[in-house]
Design a protein around this motif. Structure first.
Motif, PDB file in Angstrom:
ATOM      1  N   MET A 122       9.264  46.465  36.872  1.00 23.24           N
ATOM      2  CA  MET A 122       9.495  47.561  37.802  1.00 23.24           C
ATOM      3  C   MET A 122      10.104  46.961  39.064  1.00 23.24           C
ATOM      4  SD  MET A 122       6.880  50.229  39.697  1.00 23.24           S
ATOM      5  CE  MET A 122       6.379  51.023  38.166  1.00 23.24           C
ATOM      6  N   GLU A 123      11.327  47.375  39.400  1.00 21.40           N
ATOM      7  CA  GLU A 123      11.993  46.854  40.591  1.00 21.40           C
ATOM      8  C   GLU A 123      11.364  47.444  41.844  1.00 21.40           C
ATOM      9  OE1 GLU A 123      16.171  47.514  40.274  1.00 21.40           O
ATOM     10  OE2 GLU A 123      16.443  45.992  38.711  1.00 21.40           O
ATOM     11  N   LEU A 124      11.176  46.571  42.863  1.00 23.15           N
ATOM     12  CA  LEU A 124      10.560  47.012  44.113  1.00 23.15           C
ATOM     13  C   LEU A 124      11.567  47.059  45.264  1.00 23.15           C
ATOM     14  CD1 LEU A 124       7.147  45.085  44.004  1.00 23.15           C
ATOM     15  CD2 LEU A 124       7.721  47.323  43.065  1.00 23.15           C
ATOM     16  N   LEU A 125      12.244  45.937  45.544  1.00 21.47           N
ATOM     17  CA  LEU A 125      13.221  45.900  46.626  1.00 21.47           C
ATOM     18  C   LEU A 125      14.080  44.657  46.500  1.00 21.47           C
ATOM     19  CD1 LEU A 125      11.666  44.651  49.946  1.00 21.47           C
ATOM     20  CD2 LEU A 125      10.292  44.808  47.906  1.00 21.47           C
ATOM     21  N   ASN A 126      15.158  44.628  47.294  1.00 24.09           N
ATOM     22  CA  ASN A 126      16.075  43.490  47.261  1.00 24.09           C
ATOM     23  C   ASN A 126      15.458  42.259  47.913  1.00 24.09           C
ATOM     24  OD1 ASN A 126      18.077  44.953  46.000  1.00 24.09           O
ATOM     25  ND2 ASN A 126      19.215  45.389  47.873  1.00 24.09           N
ATOM     26  N   ASN A 127      15.867  41.097  47.418  1.00 22.30           N
ATOM     27  CA  ASN A 127      15.490  39.813  48.000  1.00 22.30           C
ATOM     28  C   ASN A 127      16.780  39.081  48.353  1.00 22.30           C
ATOM     29  OD1 ASN A 127      13.905  37.524  48.703  1.00 22.30           O
ATOM     30  ND2 ASN A 127      14.328  36.620  46.704  1.00 22.30           N
ATOM     31  N   GLU A 128      17.061  38.934  49.654  1.00 17.63           N
ATOM     32  CA  GLU A 128      18.305  38.323  50.095  1.00 17.63           C
ATOM     33  C   GLU A 128      18.045  36.921  50.638  1.00 17.63           C
ATOM     34  OE1 GLU A 128      19.979  41.036  52.891  1.00 17.63           O
ATOM     35  OE2 GLU A 128      20.872  42.292  51.332  1.00 17.63           O
ATOM     36  N   LEU A 129      18.873  35.971  50.209  1.00 13.00           N
ATOM     37  CA  LEU A 129      18.731  34.582  50.639  1.00 13.00           C
ATOM     38  C   LEU A 129      19.969  34.149  51.424  1.00 13.00           C
ATOM     39  CD1 LEU A 129      17.442  34.864  47.519  1.00 13.00           C
ATOM     40  CD2 LEU A 129      16.767  32.535  48.036  1.00 13.00           C
ATOM     41  N   TYR A 130      19.734  33.468  52.558  1.00 17.91           N
ATOM     42  CA  TYR A 130      20.810  33.037  53.443  1.00 17.91           C
ATOM     43  C   TYR A 130      20.717  31.533  53.694  1.00 17.91           C
ATOM     44  CZ  TYR A 130      21.588  37.966  54.717  1.00 17.91           C
ATOM     45  OH  TYR A 130      21.872  39.302  54.697  1.00 17.91           O
TER      46      TYR A 130
ATOM     47  N   GLY B  32      29.991  33.239  49.526  1.00 21.16           N
ATOM     48  CA  GLY B  32      29.071  33.550  48.436  1.00 21.16           C
ATOM     49  C   GLY B  32      27.685  33.948  48.872  1.00 21.16           C
ATOM     50  N   LEU B  33      27.449  34.011  50.185  1.00 21.15           N
ATOM     51  CA  LEU B  33      26.124  34.368  50.689  1.00 21.15           C
ATOM     52  C   LEU B  33      26.184  35.706  51.427  1.00 21.15           C
ATOM     53  CD1 LEU B  33      24.932  30.894  52.018  1.00 21.15           C
ATOM     54  CD2 LEU B  33      24.141  32.085  49.970  1.00 21.15           C
ATOM     55  N   PRO B  34      25.103  36.469  51.465  1.00 23.55           N
ATOM     56  CA  PRO B  34      23.777  36.127  50.922  1.00 23.55           C
ATOM     57  C   PRO B  34      23.719  36.265  49.405  1.00 23.55           C
ATOM     58  CG  PRO B  34      23.734  38.362  51.762  1.00 23.55           C
ATOM     59  CD  PRO B  34      25.083  37.799  52.118  1.00 23.55           C
ATOM     60  N   ILE B  35      22.766  35.564  48.812  1.00 26.34           N
ATOM     61  CA  ILE B  35      22.433  35.748  47.402  1.00 26.34           C
ATOM     62  C   ILE B  35      21.427  36.898  47.337  1.00 26.34           C
ATOM     63  CG2 ILE B  35      21.480  34.670  45.331  1.00 26.34           C
ATOM     64  CD1 ILE B  35      21.969  31.945  46.792  1.00 26.34           C
ATOM     65  N   THR B  36      21.666  37.848  46.456  1.00 23.99           N
ATOM     66  CA  THR B  36      20.752  38.985  46.348  1.00 23.99           C
ATOM     67  C   THR B  36      20.108  39.020  44.968  1.00 23.99           C
ATOM     68  OG1 THR B  36      22.060  40.294  47.905  1.00 23.99           O
ATOM     69  CG2 THR B  36      20.505  41.490  46.522  1.00 23.99           C
ATOM     70  N   THR B  37      18.785  38.941  44.951  1.00 22.47           N
ATOM     71  CA  THR B  37      18.018  39.126  43.715  1.00 22.47           C
ATOM     72  C   THR B  37      17.099  40.333  43.920  1.00 22.47           C
ATOM     73  OG1 THR B  37      16.256  37.609  44.451  1.00 22.47           O
ATOM     74  CG2 THR B  37      18.076  36.656  43.199  1.00 22.47           C
ATOM     75  N   GLN B  38      16.244  40.601  42.964  1.00 21.11           N
ATOM     76  CA  GLN B  38      15.354  41.754  43.040  1.00 21.11           C
ATOM     77  C   GLN B  38      13.902  41.325  42.922  1.00 21.11           C
ATOM     78  OE1 GLN B  38      15.413  45.258  43.122  1.00 21.11           O
ATOM     79  NE2 GLN B  38      17.536  45.236  43.805  1.00 21.11           N
TER      80      GLN B  38
ATOM     81  N   SER C  89      11.107  37.171  41.621  1.00 18.83           N
ATOM     82  CA  SER C  89      12.398  37.628  42.149  1.00 18.83           C
ATOM     83  C   SER C  89      13.543  37.332  41.187  1.00 18.83           C
ATOM     84  CB  SER C  89      12.678  36.980  43.512  1.00 18.83           C
ATOM     85  OG  SER C  89      12.714  35.574  43.395  1.00 18.83           O
ATOM     86  N   ILE C  90      13.247  36.638  40.108  1.00 19.35           N
ATOM     87  CA  ILE C  90      14.249  36.343  39.084  1.00 19.35           C
ATOM     88  C   ILE C  90      13.661  36.740  37.735  1.00 19.35           C
ATOM     89  CG2 ILE C  90      15.702  34.571  38.027  1.00 19.35           C
ATOM     90  CD1 ILE C  90      15.246  32.861  40.499  1.00 19.35           C
TER      91      ILE C  90
ATOM     92  N   LYS D 185      15.498  27.500  41.898  1.00 16.27           N
ATOM     93  CA  LYS D 185      16.379  27.854  40.787  1.00 16.27           C
ATOM     94  C   LYS D 185      17.585  28.651  41.284  1.00 16.27           C
ATOM     95  CE  LYS D 185      16.228  29.841  36.133  1.00 16.27           C
ATOM     96  NZ  LYS D 185      15.353  30.484  35.106  1.00 16.27           N
ATOM     97  N   THR D 186      17.350  29.592  42.197  1.00 16.39           N
ATOM     98  CA  THR D 186      18.425  30.395  42.765  1.00 16.39           C
ATOM     99  C   THR D 186      19.402  29.523  43.560  1.00 16.39           C
ATOM    100  OG1 THR D 186      16.968  32.323  42.917  1.00 16.39           O
ATOM    101  CG2 THR D 186      18.960  32.360  44.258  1.00 16.39           C
ATOM    102  N   MET D 187      18.861  28.612  44.357  1.00 19.67           N
ATOM    103  CA  MET D 187      19.694  27.717  45.158  1.00 19.67           C
ATOM    104  C   MET D 187      20.575  26.838  44.282  1.00 19.67           C
ATOM    105  SD  MET D 187      16.776  26.641  47.938  1.00 19.67           S
ATOM    106  CE  MET D 187      17.644  25.179  48.488  1.00 19.67           C
ATOM    107  N   GLU D 188      19.982  26.259  43.241  1.00 20.93           N
ATOM    108  CA  GLU D 188      20.735  25.354  42.368  1.00 20.93           C
ATOM    109  C   GLU D 188      21.864  26.096  41.652  1.00 20.93           C
ATOM    110  OE1 GLU D 188      17.462  21.914  41.265  1.00 20.93           O
ATOM    111  OE2 GLU D 188      17.556  23.707  40.003  1.00 20.93           O
ATOM    112  N   TYR D 189      21.591  27.320  41.230  1.00 24.03           N
ATOM    113  CA  TYR D 189      22.633  28.113  40.567  1.00 24.03           C
ATOM    114  C   TYR D 189      23.782  28.387  41.537  1.00 24.03           C
ATOM    115  CZ  TYR D 189      24.983  32.002  38.245  1.00 24.03           C
ATOM    116  OH  TYR D 189      25.926  32.811  37.672  1.00 24.03           O
ATOM    117  N   PHE D 190      23.438  28.740  42.772  1.00 26.38           N
ATOM    118  CA  PHE D 190      24.462  29.022  43.782  1.00 26.38           C
ATOM    119  C   PHE D 190      25.308  27.786  44.077  1.00 26.38           C
ATOM    120  CE2 PHE D 190      25.534  28.583  48.310  1.00 26.38           C
ATOM    121  CZ  PHE D 190      26.447  29.613  48.439  1.00 26.38           C
ATOM    122  N   LEU D 191      24.667  26.654  44.302  1.00 26.27           N
ATOM    123  CA  LEU D 191      25.388  25.426  44.639  1.00 26.27           C
ATOM    124  C   LEU D 191      26.326  25.001  43.507  1.00 26.27           C
ATOM    125  CD1 LEU D 191      22.442  23.454  46.281  1.00 26.27           C
ATOM    126  CD2 LEU D 191      24.395  24.498  47.470  1.00 26.27           C
TER     127      LEU D 191
END
Length: 303
Positions: A159-167, A262-268, A148-149, A203-209
């Motif tokens: 190849m992108e498939l779909l969004n990954n949203e974190l809350y 800043g939420l949700p965080i959206t990755t792919q 997802s990163i 990794k995504t959480m730490e970047y957000f915080l």
């Protein structure tokens, strides 16, 4: 040297599982049968291939080299068999995929139709954390990985498939006890629950915080998304989680989404493979299937 293909396959299974017991289960053989074949295989070499300490198998440096060569021989034999079947108009072979743990909520929907259309294809899928998934790619042990990163460097294609949203999520009872959330600091009376180091979610959480300058006073670290989810449901703390793995819990009310800046965080979610990789007929067919069907699958199962 008079080793057989069967001995190579057994040795590779032992090397991969690091266990006589697990290898016997994987191969549908008895443990004595596996032990005998390993002993016969070892007898053909002057240097030791493995060391057994307790119930665990350790490969020697020489054994690691032999395991790599054995796997290459097996792959070549399989390729010959696949080519023969391909001439008969059938798609046969093995599709090897490694996925990050949260990917288990995604990849089955992209595999189901393909495997139904091609019953001769075998699937080998390893579910692990991001670090090990990247390692399997670097060693060219798999056809594809699901992440997802994006991975650092220019050695991969995606190849992108779909969004990954974190809350941010928590137990509803705890939320009622903490109605006001400071945008710079989460409630200090409960810990923030992290995945282990090497996890893409971590990794995504730490970047957000860090980006939001949010201070964490207490911390719990767990080894899987499922463990994190159960800990949050039990009221041990809060966490930032991919929505794709907690939809049922949100719907039944055992978890609630906590609005936060800043939420949700959206990755792919991305299918990734090594740059300039020579795809097998099976992996090439899977890539084409996903490209043709990903929008329909995304709309049907993840809208």
């Amino acid at each position: 040297m008079k080793y057989t293909l069967n001995q190579l396959q057994i040795f590779v299974a032992v090397a991969q599982t690091k266990s006589i017991t697990k290898a016997s289960e994987e191969l549908n053989l008895t443990q004595p049968a596996v032990s005998i074949q390993i002993k016969n295989f070892q007898s053909q070499f002057d240097l030791p291939l493995i060391e057994i300490l307790g119930k665990k198998v350790y490969l020697t440096d020489f054994g690691k080299e032999i395991a790599i060569s054995a796997q290459e021989i097996i792959d070549q034999v399989n390729a010959i068999n696949d080519k023969m079947k391909a001439f008969k108009g059938q798609l046969f072979g093995r599709l090897k995929i490694s996925i990050v743990s949260t990917g288990k909520y995604v990849i089955p929907y992209f595999l189901s139709g393909f495997l139904k259309e091609n019953p001769g294809v075998e699937l080998s899928m390893d579910v692990s954390n991001r670090g090990k998934v990247i390692e399997s790619l670097e060693k060219n042990e798999v056809d594809f990985s699901l992440v997802s990163i994006p991975i650092d460097g220019n050695n991969y294609e995606y190849m992108e498939l779909l969004n990954n949203e974190l809350y941010l999520v928590g137990n509803p009872e705890l939320l009622s006890q903490n109605p006001g959330f400071n945008q710079k600091q989460l409630p200090s009376n409960l810990p923030f629950i992290f995945r282990e180091s090497g996890s893409g979610t971590r990794k995504t959480m730490e970047y957000f915080l860090k980006n939001q300058e949010i201070q964490i006073t207490k911390k719990i670290e767990l080894m899987s998304n499922e463990a994190v989810k159960q800990a949050v449901i039990a009221g041990l703390g809060y966490s930032i989680m991919p929505i794709i793995g907690i939809k049922n819990e949100i719907q039944n009310g055992s978890l609630v989404i906590i609005p936060h800046q800043g939420l949700p965080i959206t990755t792919q979610w991305k299918l990734v493979w090594n740059l300039n990789k020579k795809h097998s007929p099976v992996s090439e067919a899977f890539l084409q299937f996903v490209a043709q069907n990903k929008e329909l699958i995304s709309k049907k199962y993840f809208s």
